[in-house]
Scaffold this motif. Structure first.
Motif, PDB file in Angstrom:
ATOM      1  N   PRO A   7      59.993  46.272   5.221  1.00 59.00           N
ATOM      2  CA  PRO A   7      59.179  45.066   5.411  1.00 59.00           C
ATOM      3  C   PRO A   7      60.006  43.805   5.190  1.00 59.00           C
ATOM      4  N   GLU A   8      59.722  42.819   6.005  1.00 61.16           N
ATOM      5  CA  GLU A   8      60.418  41.540   5.892  1.00 61.16           C
ATOM      6  C   GLU A   8      59.798  40.716   4.771  1.00 61.16           C
ATOM      7  N   LEU A  12      54.949  42.400  -2.730  1.00 62.70           N
ATOM      8  CA  LEU A  12      54.320  42.277  -4.039  1.00 62.70           C
ATOM      9  C   LEU A  12      53.811  43.626  -4.537  1.00 62.70           C
ATOM     10  N   THR A  13      53.894  43.798  -5.832  1.00 64.27           N
ATOM     11  CA  THR A  13      53.332  45.000  -6.450  1.00 64.27           C
ATOM     12  C   THR A  13      51.822  44.816  -6.546  1.00 64.27           C
ATOM     13  N   GLU A  16      50.930  42.205  -9.102  1.00 62.16           N
ATOM     14  CA  GLU A  16      51.187  40.839  -8.653  1.00 62.16           C
ATOM     15  C   GLU A  16      50.113  40.372  -7.663  1.00 62.16           C
ATOM     16  N   LYS A  17      49.657  41.292  -6.813  1.00 57.57           N
ATOM     17  CA  LYS A  17      48.588  40.947  -5.873  1.00 57.57           C
ATOM     18  C   LYS A  17      47.304  40.611  -6.618  1.00 57.57           C
ATOM     19  N   ALA A  18      47.002  41.395  -7.658  1.00 60.66           N
ATOM     20  CA  ALA A  18      45.794  41.144  -8.448  1.00 60.66           C
ATOM     21  C   ALA A  18      45.898  39.802  -9.168  1.00 60.66           C
ATOM     22  N   ARG A  19      47.073  39.499  -9.713  1.00 63.83           N
ATOM     23  CA  ARG A  19      47.271  38.210 -10.382  1.00 63.83           C
ATOM     24  C   ARG A  19      47.114  37.054  -9.401  1.00 63.83           C
ATOM     25  N   ARG A  20      47.655  37.216  -8.209  1.00 63.83           N
ATOM     26  CA  ARG A  20      47.554  36.171  -7.190  1.00 63.83           C
ATOM     27  C   ARG A  20      46.087  35.942  -6.814  1.00 63.83           C
TER      28      ARG A  20
END
Length: 55
Positions: A7-8, A12-13, A16-20
């Protein structure tokens, strides 16, 4: 000789997605709160006569 496509960009883990997502919701709630606050202040500054005007 087939390579798996990487992937370019930044990947995110799940944490990290949940935090965002939590941060985005907090920002959205803050913006909505400011809009409501400005609306209430505007109506308050207009005074009670704004509710008794003829239609």
């Amino acid at each position: 000789m087939s390579e798996t496509p990487r992937p370019e960009g930044i990947v995110l883990t799940p944490e990290e997605k949940a935090r965002r997502q939590r941060r985005s919701r907090a920002i959205a709630l803050s913006v909505v709160g400011l809009v409501v606050l400005f609306y209430v202040i505007t109506i308050f500054k207009m005074g009670p006569s704004i509710l008794a005007r003829p239609m």
